[in-house]
Motif scaffolding. Sequence first.
Motif, PDB file in Angstrom:
ATOM      1  N   GLY A  23      56.650  73.412  26.597  1.00 24.48           N
ATOM      2  CA  GLY A  23      55.576  72.534  26.104  1.00 24.48           C
ATOM      3  C   GLY A  23      56.040  71.439  25.170  1.00 24.48           C
ATOM      4  O   GLY A  23      55.214  70.725  24.596  1.00 24.48           O
ATOM      5  N   ARG A  24      57.361  71.292  24.998  1.00 29.19           N
ATOM      6  CA  ARG A  24      57.843  70.331  24.000  1.00 29.19           C
ATOM      7  C   ARG A  24      58.741  69.283  24.660  1.00 29.19           C
ATOM      8  O   ARG A  24      59.837  69.584  25.120  1.00 29.19           O
ATOM      9  CB  ARG A  24      58.600  71.068  22.889  1.00 29.19           C
ATOM     10  CG  ARG A  24      57.659  71.951  22.060  1.00 29.19           C
ATOM     11  CD  ARG A  24      58.401  72.787  21.060  1.00 29.19           C
ATOM     12  NE  ARG A  24      59.106  71.984  20.063  1.00 29.19           N
ATOM     13  CZ  ARG A  24      59.790  72.519  19.065  1.00 29.19           C
ATOM     14  NH1 ARG A  24      59.888  73.835  18.947  1.00 29.19           N
ATOM     15  NH2 ARG A  24      60.402  71.749  18.196  1.00 29.19           N
ATOM     16  N   THR A  25      58.284  68.070  24.674  1.00 33.17           N
ATOM     17  CA  THR A  25      59.074  66.987  25.257  1.00 33.17           C
ATOM     18  C   THR A  25      60.129  66.513  24.250  1.00 33.17           C
ATOM     19  O   THR A  25      60.047  66.821  23.058  1.00 33.17           O
ATOM     20  CB  THR A  25      58.175  65.793  25.644  1.00 33.17           C
ATOM     21  OG1 THR A  25      57.499  65.348  24.463  1.00 33.17           O
ATOM     22  CG2 THR A  25      57.153  66.205  26.705  1.00 33.17           C
ATOM     23  N   MET A  26      61.106  65.768  24.741  1.00 30.46           N
ATOM     24  CA  MET A  26      62.138  65.210  23.859  1.00 30.46           C
ATOM     25  C   MET A  26      62.411  63.763  24.250  1.00 30.46           C
ATOM     26  O   MET A  26      62.821  63.491  25.384  1.00 30.46           O
ATOM     27  CB  MET A  26      63.437  66.014  23.962  1.00 30.46           C
ATOM     28  CG  MET A  26      64.516  65.537  22.958  1.00 30.46           C
ATOM     29  SD  MET A  26      66.199  66.099  23.387  1.00 30.46           S
ATOM     30  CE  MET A  26      66.017  67.865  23.275  1.00 30.46           C
ATOM     31  N   SER A  27      62.174  62.850  23.318  1.00 32.38           N
ATOM     32  CA  SER A  27      62.505  61.440  23.546  1.00 32.38           C
ATOM     33  C   SER A  27      63.885  61.157  22.951  1.00 32.38           C
ATOM     34  O   SER A  27      64.431  61.975  22.206  1.00 32.38           O
ATOM     35  CB  SER A  27      61.468  60.544  22.884  1.00 32.38           C
ATOM     36  OG  SER A  27      61.572  60.670  21.467  1.00 32.38           O
TER      37      SER A  27
END
Lengths: 397, 110
Positions: free
Chosen positions: A195-199
């Motif tokens: 559930g955690r995106t990374m830019s």
Amino acid sequence: MSEHDYAWKPDACAIAGIGTTAYTKSSGASVTALAAEAALAAIEDAGLEPADIDGFVRSDYDEASPAALADTLGIDDIAYWGQTGAGGAAPCAMVGQAAAAILSGQARHVVVYRALNGRSGRRLGQGVPAAAAVGGGSGYLELFSPWGMTSPGQFFAMLARRHMEEFGLTDRTLAEIAMVCRRRANANPAAMMHGRTMSLDDYLESRMIASPLRMFDFCLETDGAAAVVVTSSPRARDLKQRPALIRSVAQSTGSSRLGPGQMYPVLMGQSLTDLASRRAADRLYERAGLSPADVDVAQLYDCFTITVFLQLADYGFCSQEDAVAFVESGALDVGGALPINTAGGQLSESYIHGMNHIVEAVRQVRGTSTSQVPGAEVSLVTSAPPPGTSAMILVAS
Amino acid sequence: MAQTCQSCGNVQQPPRPRCIACHGTDLTWRDAPATGTVHSWTVVEHQINPHFPAPYTVLLVDVAVPGATHPVRYLGHVPGRTEPAVGDAVRLVFEDLAEGVTIPNWVLDD
């Protein structure tokens, strides 16, 4: 390569079942309980019963013993057990050991497992208690600890710095590896980072741990387990799942010029950018009768982003000089030339010390990954590069 | 110092129980030069061991030891953050850690 009295037997054995626990930060269960849960899942997946299992292979770092696991599963008598390592170098070699047991008539259905409370229990990389007068152990800690070289992250930071110096590696390249793994985890509901995106900004803003490596260059810490059932290919064809044929397995310590023992002595070897993974790759492809161009999808061991980076050239997907451009071309994501770590890897799915990579490599040749590479038939998986390493090629049946 | 084989002259680091070139056991120590260059380095920002307060810098040092086929490596420890370039010159110092415990260390040449 030396001549052998017996040839390696491609496709003679297969992975017939896969199983995992949930991946958490606090399992509330013993390591043996986790191993049993993953083993039962793999046995059921294969369409077998626990009583069919007559062998176990584990990692030398595992706290769940074959005897305890057999007892928990109610298995009367185990005919074969073994272990290999060190640690993350084990999983592909564990499958190879299971295949060797089967081909030599010592076992028929072997469960290969890795279970750990890697977050709530024994956390790796925190250092180990050592006597002041320590010396002569395989880690040669006495030559490293007194100067503050005390963790795998610090070790890999030294390797990353050399790749920056020699091949123009930048933090943008490492970021791309971290982000690819994160996107694959975002597609995998079982991943800890689902559930955690990374830019890129997220990556660049993550705190420095041991320069040039940041927090997001480091793998996760996980409580959980993963297991597979290995059997002969004829037997596997009679079971429930489409077998993942074991085309080849290879181990390598690399040259003695790499330095002896575990990990840290590599820093005293001739080159920090020439590791055992290069020789493991040569041996692996030779036994498989395949080349890097045949590989459809790869699960590359990723204790750190740099670990993935250095294996790209070692496994022949690009030259060391072209590795930065290869990564930055988008090659590593689904749709690219070499999709990697399609469940999220240890950077973003779970840290099961490389065993989760084997499970995902099987899914790819079954066609059941959450980031399925269309038509994947040749699936590479690797287990740790320095200084001992192992690797495997699975093919679809 | 660097471990040296009396039989064949091989220099090896880390030290081993036998010479890795000729398998001999007649091993001794030869003095290494007190100067070297930075091969790699890291600034440790995340503290793991209370004996090593972060930040600190670990240097990996190349030393050209006569008779060795490639540079012999040693570790150096520098308190705080430094950002050397690969190839920067370093020199040997001896540091007393405790009564009777002295270790060689490498520091950046000013």
